[in-house]
Design an enzyme around this catalytic site. Structure first.
Site, PDB file in Angstrom:
ATOM      1  N   GLU A 272     -11.313   4.261  -4.056  1.00  0.00           N
ATOM      2  CA  GLU A 272     -11.710   2.917  -3.667  1.00  0.00           C
ATOM      3  C   GLU A 272     -11.541   2.723  -2.164  1.00  0.00           C
ATOM      4  O   GLU A 272     -10.619   3.254  -1.571  1.00  0.00           O
ATOM      5  CB  GLU A 272     -10.871   1.883  -4.432  1.00  0.00           C
ATOM      6  CG  GLU A 272     -11.256   1.859  -5.906  1.00  0.00           C
ATOM      7  CD  GLU A 272     -10.416   0.887  -6.740  1.00  0.00           C
ATOM      8  OE1 GLU A 272     -10.986   0.315  -7.674  1.00  0.00           O
ATOM      9  OE2 GLU A 272      -9.217   0.729  -6.466  1.00  0.00           O
TER      10      GLU A 272
ATOM     11  N   CYS B  76     -10.758  -0.596   4.941  1.00  0.00           N
ATOM     12  CA  CYS B  76      -9.513   0.003   4.456  1.00  0.00           C
ATOM     13  C   CYS B  76      -9.891   1.251   3.657  1.00  0.00           C
ATOM     14  O   CYS B  76     -10.582   1.175   2.643  1.00  0.00           O
ATOM     15  CB  CYS B  76      -8.762  -1.013   3.598  1.00  0.00           C
ATOM     16  SG  CYS B  76      -7.243  -0.364   2.901  1.00  0.00           S
TER      17      CYS B  76
ATOM     18  N   CYS C   1      -1.766   9.279  -5.286  1.00  0.00           N
ATOM     19  CA  CYS C   1      -0.747   9.406  -4.240  1.00  0.00           C
ATOM     20  C   CYS C   1       0.511   9.991  -4.869  1.00  0.00           C
ATOM     21  O   CYS C   1       0.844   9.683  -6.010  1.00  0.00           O
ATOM     22  CB  CYS C   1      -0.428   8.034  -3.644  1.00  0.00           C
ATOM     23  SG  CYS C   1       0.715   8.089  -2.239  1.00  0.00           S
TER      24      CYS C   1
ATOM     25  N   CYS D 131       5.768   4.989  -4.822  1.00  0.00           N
ATOM     26  CA  CYS D 131       6.536   3.790  -4.446  1.00  0.00           C
ATOM     27  C   CYS D 131       6.579   2.857  -5.659  1.00  0.00           C
ATOM     28  O   CYS D 131       5.587   2.697  -6.380  1.00  0.00           O
ATOM     29  CB  CYS D 131       5.908   3.097  -3.243  1.00  0.00           C
ATOM     30  SG  CYS D 131       5.945   4.153  -1.759  1.00  0.00           S
TER      31      CYS D 131
ATOM     32  N   CYS E 232       3.827   0.056  -6.246  1.00  0.00           N
ATOM     33  CA  CYS E 232       2.422   0.334  -5.903  1.00  0.00           C
ATOM     34  C   CYS E 232       1.679   0.942  -7.083  1.00  0.00           C
ATOM     35  O   CYS E 232       2.125   1.918  -7.681  1.00  0.00           O
ATOM     36  CB  CYS E 232       2.359   1.278  -4.703  1.00  0.00           C
ATOM     37  SG  CYS E 232       0.677   1.704  -4.210  1.00  0.00           S
TER      38      CYS E 232
ATOM     39  N   GLY F  55      -3.459   6.702  -1.232  1.00  0.00           N
ATOM     40  CA  GLY F  55      -2.955   7.939  -0.639  1.00  0.00           C
ATOM     41  C   GLY F  55      -2.034   7.743   0.543  1.00  0.00           C
ATOM     42  O   GLY F  55      -1.957   6.662   1.126  1.00  0.00           O
ATOM     43  N   GLU F  56      -1.331   8.803   0.869  1.00  0.00           N
ATOM     44  CA  GLU F  56      -0.424   8.833   2.009  1.00  0.00           C
ATOM     45  C   GLU F  56      -1.078   9.725   3.070  1.00  0.00           C
ATOM     46  O   GLU F  56      -1.137  10.946   2.912  1.00  0.00           O
ATOM     47  CB  GLU F  56       0.941   9.388   1.560  1.00  0.00           C
ATOM     48  CG  GLU F  56       1.871   9.826   2.673  1.00  0.00           C
ATOM     49  CD  GLU F  56       2.097   8.780   3.762  1.00  0.00           C
ATOM     50  OE1 GLU F  56       2.382   7.606   3.451  1.00  0.00           O
ATOM     51  OE2 GLU F  56       1.971   9.157   4.945  1.00  0.00           O
TER      52      GLU F  56
ATOM     53  N   SER G 113      -1.208   4.032   8.300  1.00  0.00           N
ATOM     54  CA  SER G 113       0.002   3.520   7.659  1.00  0.00           C
ATOM     55  C   SER G 113       0.662   4.627   6.850  1.00  0.00           C
ATOM     56  O   SER G 113       0.005   5.316   6.082  1.00  0.00           O
ATOM     57  CB  SER G 113      -0.373   2.344   6.743  1.00  0.00           C
ATOM     58  OG  SER G 113       0.768   1.871   6.065  1.00  0.00           O
TER      59      SER G 113
ATOM     60  N   SER H 154       5.672   1.975   6.561  1.00  0.00           N
ATOM     61  CA  SER H 154       6.055   1.220   5.372  1.00  0.00           C
ATOM     62  C   SER H 154       7.567   1.317   5.205  1.00  0.00           C
ATOM     63  O   SER H 154       8.079   2.275   4.654  1.00  0.00           O
ATOM     64  CB  SER H 154       5.337   1.800   4.143  1.00  0.00           C
ATOM     65  OG  SER H 154       3.975   1.461   4.195  1.00  0.00           O
ATOM     66  N   LEU H 155       8.261   0.296   5.701  1.00  0.00           N
ATOM     67  CA  LEU H 155       9.728   0.342   5.713  1.00  0.00           C
ATOM     68  C   LEU H 155      10.297  -0.250   4.418  1.00  0.00           C
ATOM     69  O   LEU H 155      11.031   0.404   3.698  1.00  0.00           O
ATOM     70  CB  LEU H 155      10.227  -0.407   6.960  1.00  0.00           C
ATOM     71  CG  LEU H 155      11.679  -0.200   7.345  1.00  0.00           C
ATOM     72  CD1 LEU H 155      12.002   1.266   7.594  1.00  0.00           C
ATOM     73  CD2 LEU H 155      12.018  -1.031   8.590  1.00  0.00           C
TER      74      LEU H 155
ATOM     75  N   ASN I 287       1.905  -8.086  -4.178  1.00  0.00           N
ATOM     76  CA  ASN I 287       0.775  -8.371  -5.058  1.00  0.00           C
ATOM     77  C   ASN I 287       1.168  -7.862  -6.437  1.00  0.00           C
ATOM     78  O   ASN I 287       1.252  -6.663  -6.652  1.00  0.00           O
ATOM     79  CB  ASN I 287      -0.480  -7.673  -4.544  1.00  0.00           C
ATOM     80  CG  ASN I 287      -0.937  -8.263  -3.222  1.00  0.00           C
ATOM     81  OD1 ASN I 287      -1.095  -9.473  -3.106  1.00  0.00           O
ATOM     82  ND2 ASN I 287      -1.116  -7.430  -2.221  1.00  0.00           N
TER      83      ASN I 287
ATOM     84  N   CYS J  88      -3.464  -5.024  -1.241  1.00  0.00           N
ATOM     85  CA  CYS J  88      -2.543  -3.902  -1.012  1.00  0.00           C
ATOM     86  C   CYS J  88      -1.861  -3.511  -2.304  1.00  0.00           C
ATOM     87  O   CYS J  88      -1.321  -4.340  -3.019  1.00  0.00           O
ATOM     88  CB  CYS J  88      -1.448  -4.297  -0.026  1.00  0.00           C
ATOM     89  SG  CYS J  88      -2.046  -4.734   1.579  1.00  0.00           S
TER      90      CYS J  88
HETATM   91  N1  SAH Z   1       0.683   5.379   1.808  1.00  0.00           N
HETATM   92  C1  SAH Z   1       0.585   4.554   2.977  1.00  0.00           C
HETATM   93  C2  SAH Z   1      -0.637   3.650   3.006  1.00  0.00           C
HETATM   94  C3  SAH Z   1      -0.994   2.878   1.759  1.00  0.00           C
HETATM   95  S1  SAH Z   1      -0.623   1.290   1.308  1.00  0.00           S
HETATM   96  C4  SAH Z   1       1.822   3.715   3.114  1.00  0.00           C
HETATM   97  O1  SAH Z   1       2.639   3.702   2.208  1.00  0.00           O
HETATM   98  O2  SAH Z   1       2.014   3.128   4.165  1.00  0.00           O
HETATM   99  C5  SAH Z   1      -0.654   0.091   2.501  1.00  0.00           C
HETATM  100  C6  SAH Z   1       0.530  -0.876   2.325  1.00  0.00           C
HETATM  101  O3  SAH Z   1       0.472  -1.624   1.091  1.00  0.00           O
HETATM  102  C7  SAH Z   1       1.860  -0.135   2.319  1.00  0.00           C
HETATM  103  O4  SAH Z   1       2.764  -0.746   3.189  1.00  0.00           O
HETATM  104  C8  SAH Z   1       2.279  -0.297   0.869  1.00  0.00           C
HETATM  105  O5  SAH Z   1       3.654  -0.168   0.718  1.00  0.00           O
HETATM  106  C9  SAH Z   1       1.764  -1.671   0.539  1.00  0.00           C
HETATM  107  N2  SAH Z   1       1.770  -1.958  -0.896  1.00  0.00           N
HETATM  108  C10 SAH Z   1       1.769  -1.084  -1.926  1.00  0.00           C
HETATM  109  N3  SAH Z   1       1.802  -1.731  -3.107  1.00  0.00           N
HETATM  110  C11 SAH Z   1       1.825  -3.047  -2.838  1.00  0.00           C
HETATM  111  C12 SAH Z   1       1.851  -4.224  -3.647  1.00  0.00           C
HETATM  112  N4  SAH Z   1       1.847  -4.157  -4.976  1.00  0.00           N
HETATM  113  N5  SAH Z   1       1.881  -5.410  -3.033  1.00  0.00           N
HETATM  114  C13 SAH Z   1       1.851  -5.488  -1.675  1.00  0.00           C
HETATM  115  N6  SAH Z   1       1.798  -4.417  -0.869  1.00  0.00           N
HETATM  116  C14 SAH Z   1       1.801  -3.202  -1.433  1.00  0.00           C
END
Ligand code: SAH
Length: 359
Positions: free
Chosen positions: A96, A109, A116, A120, A123, A165-166, A197, A220-221, A296, A339
């Site tokens: 997507e 985006c 991935c 996390c 996610c 993906g990362e 990111s 992504s901290l 989200n 996201c």
């Molecule tokens: N893998 C990369 C890029 C992908 S996601 C990364 O982790 O940075 C882009 C952002 O969306 C990241 O900061 C991720 O942590 C965040 N994200 C993932 N799931 C989410 C959710 N359910 N609600 C809000 N943000 C989310």
């Protein structure tokens, strides 16, 4: 029996590589510029449509190269103007990509992997596991398809590598795609318009610091301590918070740019006033800004979005410490384009099989 090498794909080639390939076949190197213009500026997906190339050259190209373009399988349009594109790849897998209008720029985006491996906890893409890396042609191909479908080839747009993906886990293909997108005879996209990111894979982050096409960096901290972050971002057990912050301090930034720290806010998990203070102190020494992303929510995600009051309170504490902070507006939630909501289920492999790929 000799195995037949697959033909190289024009969509995967940087211009210097295409020039060498033309040269090796007795053709002039400058045709690479024309080919780039056809593919990226005019959106041509068929070598035969490159009508200012000689018949002979087109025949050589068709014989020796493929030109693969992701197929637009489905398009959803959100009430807020966000659009989600489901794209089918040559092997039948799906990814997507999302178009987010006026934020203030128009932004694409883009995904870098099918699924991935980072898993996390909040996610949805992480639930898929890693199915496979995308090729450079598939990464840049998303931009070709979106720019065409949205009639934006001649318009300015930003790219965020924040889809599925990362990106640093698929380093070489991602960087090749960025060089292709930056090529002056293609989209000519300035690196300032690209944001990568990442969860912060340290060795790759060190490599990124030396890249010629250097995107803006978002990390992504999501938590200020290893104890909390380890629960949310499993790879933190390998690359911890202090190491990531130290790498960010070393990261070369040009005069105006800053690192963005993304922080998904989860009710009762990482949204307390104390967390806000710790976060502000942690990032204080980095030229940075904090982007808060209220969760989200989705079925299967065991967290809740904090109340608006809790979000405001958190943001205010961070700001009061002198750190620039913004709250990401959620876009396209009604079409699951926000996201962390990108997930593709298809008649392919079971989730268990997909997970097995990661293990
Ligand atoms: N893998 C990369 C890029 C992908 S996601 C990364 O982790 O940075 C882009 C952002 O969306 C990241 O900061 C991720 O942590 C965040 N994200 C993932 N799931 C989410 C959710 N359910 N609600 C809000 N943000 C989310």
């Amino acid at each position: 029996m000799t195995a037949v090498e697959p033909r190289p794909d024009l969509a995967d080639l940087e211009r210097p590589a295409l020039e060498s390939a033309l040269d090796a076949r007795g053709h002039k190197r400058f045709h690479a510029r024309q080919i780039f213009r056809w593919i990226y500026k005019h959106g041509v997906t068929d070598i035969d449509a490159m009508t200012d190339l000689s018949r002979e050259l087109r025949a050589t190209l068709s014989r020796d190269f493929a030109l693969t373009t992701p197929a637009l399988a489905h398009r959803d349009i959100s009430a807020d103007g966000t659009q989600k594109f489901l794209l089918r790849l040559a092997d039948g897998r799906y990814i997507e990509s999302v178009f987010i209008p006026d934020t203030p720029a128009n932004t694409f985006c883009i995904s870098t992997q099918v699924g991935c491996a980072m898993a996390c906890a909040f996610c949805l893409t992480g639930k898929m596991g890693l199915v496979r890396n995308l090729t450079a042609g598939e990464i840049a191909g998303q931009v070709r398809v979106l720019a065409g479908a949205l009639d934006m080839r001649d318009k300015k747009f930003n790219i965020v590598l924040m889809g599925m993906g990362e990106p640093l886990h698929n380093y070489d293909e991602t960087m090749r795609a960025l060089r292709i997108l930056a090529d002056e005879h293609g989209f000519g996209l300035s690196a300032r318009r690209i944001t990568l990111s990442s969860v912060g894979l340290l060795p790759a982050l060190e490599r990124l610091a030396r890249e010629p096409v250097m995107p803006n960096l978002a990390i992504s901290l999501h938590a200020p301590t290893d104890l909390q972050r380890g629960e949310l971002v499993p790879i933190n057990k390998k690359y911890g918070v202090a190491e990531i912050i130290a790498a960010c301090k070393r990261f070369p930034l040009n005069r105006r740019s800053r690192i963005t720290f993304e922080y998904v806010l989860l009710a009762g998990v990482n949204d307390s006033p104390q967390d806000a203070r710790k976060l502000a102190k942690l990032v204080a020494g980095v030229k940075s800004k904090v982007n808060l992303i209220p969760l989200n929510a989705a079925a299967g995600i065991p967290f809740e979005r904090p109340s608006d009051e809790a979000i405001d309170r958190f943001a205010k504490i961070v700001a009061d410490h002198g750190v620039t902070v913004s709250v990401r507006k959620s876009r396209g939630r009604d079409i699951r384009a926000a996201c962390g909501q990108l997930i593709v289920e298809g008649p392919k492999k079971s989730a268990a099989q997909q997970l097995a790929v990661v293990m």
